[in-house]
Design an enzyme around this catalytic site. Structure first.
Site, short mmCIF file in Angstrom:
data_model
loop_
_atom_site.label_atom_id
_atom_site.label_comp_id
_atom_site.label_asym_id
_atom_site.label_seq_id
_atom_site.Cartn_x
_atom_site.Cartn_y
_atom_site.Cartn_z
N ASP A 129 0.84 -1.20 0.00
CA ASP A 129 0.00 0.00 0.00
C ASP A 129 0.88 1.25 0.00
OD1 ASP A 129 -3.22 0.52 0.91
OD2 ASP A 129 -1.83 2.20 1.11
N HIS A 138 -11.48 -6.63 -13.04
CA HIS A 138 -12.35 -5.69 -12.35
C HIS A 138 -13.80 -6.12 -12.58
CE1 HIS A 138 -13.12 -1.28 -11.12
NE2 HIS A 138 -14.26 -1.93 -11.08
N ASN A 178 -12.87 -2.76 3.19
CA ASN A 178 -13.76 -1.62 3.34
C ASN A 178 -14.79 -1.69 2.22
OD1 ASN A 178 -12.19 -0.56 5.48
ND2 ASN A 178 -10.75 0.31 4.02
N HIS A 222 -10.83 -5.28 -2.95
CA HIS A 222 -9.48 -5.56 -2.48
C HIS A 222 -9.50 -5.85 -0.98
CE1 HIS A 222 -10.27 -1.23 -2.19
NE2 HIS A 222 -9.50 -1.23 -1.11
P1 AMP Z 1 -9.79 1.51 0.43
O1 AMP Z 1 -9.76 2.80 1.18
O2 AMP Z 1 -10.17 0.33 1.26
O3 AMP Z 1 -10.58 1.62 -0.85
O4 AMP Z 1 -8.27 1.22 0.06
C1 AMP Z 1 -7.59 1.76 -1.01
C2 AMP Z 1 -6.13 1.66 -0.67
O5 AMP Z 1 -5.39 1.81 -1.84
C3 AMP Z 1 -5.65 2.74 0.33
O6 AMP Z 1 -5.09 2.10 1.47
C4 AMP Z 1 -4.60 3.49 -0.47
O7 AMP Z 1 -3.51 3.92 0.30
C5 AMP Z 1 -4.19 2.47 -1.52
N1 AMP Z 1 -3.65 3.03 -2.74
C6 AMP Z 1 -4.15 4.04 -3.48
N2 AMP Z 1 -3.38 4.26 -4.57
C7 AMP Z 1 -2.36 3.37 -4.50
C8 AMP Z 1 -1.22 3.10 -5.32
N3 AMP Z 1 -0.98 3.78 -6.44
N4 AMP Z 1 -0.37 2.11 -4.93
C9 AMP Z 1 -0.60 1.41 -3.80
N5 AMP Z 1 -1.67 1.61 -2.99
C10 AMP Z 1 -2.53 2.57 -3.33
ZN ZN Z 2 -10.23 -1.79 -11.47
#
Ligand code: AMP
Ligand code: ZN
Length: 113
Positions: free
Chosen positions: A29, A45, A86, A99
């Site tokens: 992350d 997706h 989430n 995810h």
């Molecule tokens: P959620 O809030 O459960 O939808 O989680 C999305 C997650 O994706 C968050 O923890 C972000 O920090 C992570 N995220 C967003 N963009 C990226 C990226 N480019 N590379 C890695 N993680 C990401």
């Molecule tokens: Zn996607």
């Protein structure tokens, strides 16, 4: 589709890959909430959030969980971990490509449940 995780899958956005096969991808992350914070996604997706899981598409969710022990081991998580999903607005989901967060590397104290 303007989805960050799809762009990570197709290489448009770089990521620090932890595990990859033909069906799923796991990467660090970008904004970690714990010393180890891995995001695990299906490459396709097809499911946006947990609320979209059905009997017909749930196999990929089971597949992800079947690989979690291997991913955890690769990240050195030998003393347990937490898996978070989430879902939707009240779940504070920000990316609508299903995810699972794999969190660990320390004793996680902030328990919501
Ligand atoms: P959620 O809030 O459960 O939808 O989680 C999305 C997650 O994706 C968050 O923890 C972000 O920090 C992570 N995220 C967003 N963009 C990226 C990226 N480019 N590379 C890695 N993680 C990401
Ligand atoms: Zn996607």
């Amino acid at each position: 589709m303007n989805c960050i995780f799809c762009k990570i899958v197709n290489g448009e956005i770089p990521s620090s890959k932890v595990y990859e096969d033909d069906k799923i991808l796991a990467f660090d992350d970008i904004n970690p909430c714990a010393p180890v914070h891995v995001v695990i996604i299906p490459k396709e997706h097809t499911i946006t959030c947990a609320d979209d899981i059905t009997e017909d598409n749930c196999h990929i969710v089971g597949y992800i969980f079947s690989k979690i022990p291997e991913i955890a081991k690769a990240k050195g998580l030998t003393n347990g971990y937490r898996i978070v999903n989430n879902c939707g607005e009240d779940g504070a989901q920000t990316i609508f490509h299903i995810h699972f967060h794999l969190l660990g590397g320390e004793k996680l104290t902030e328990k919501l449940c």
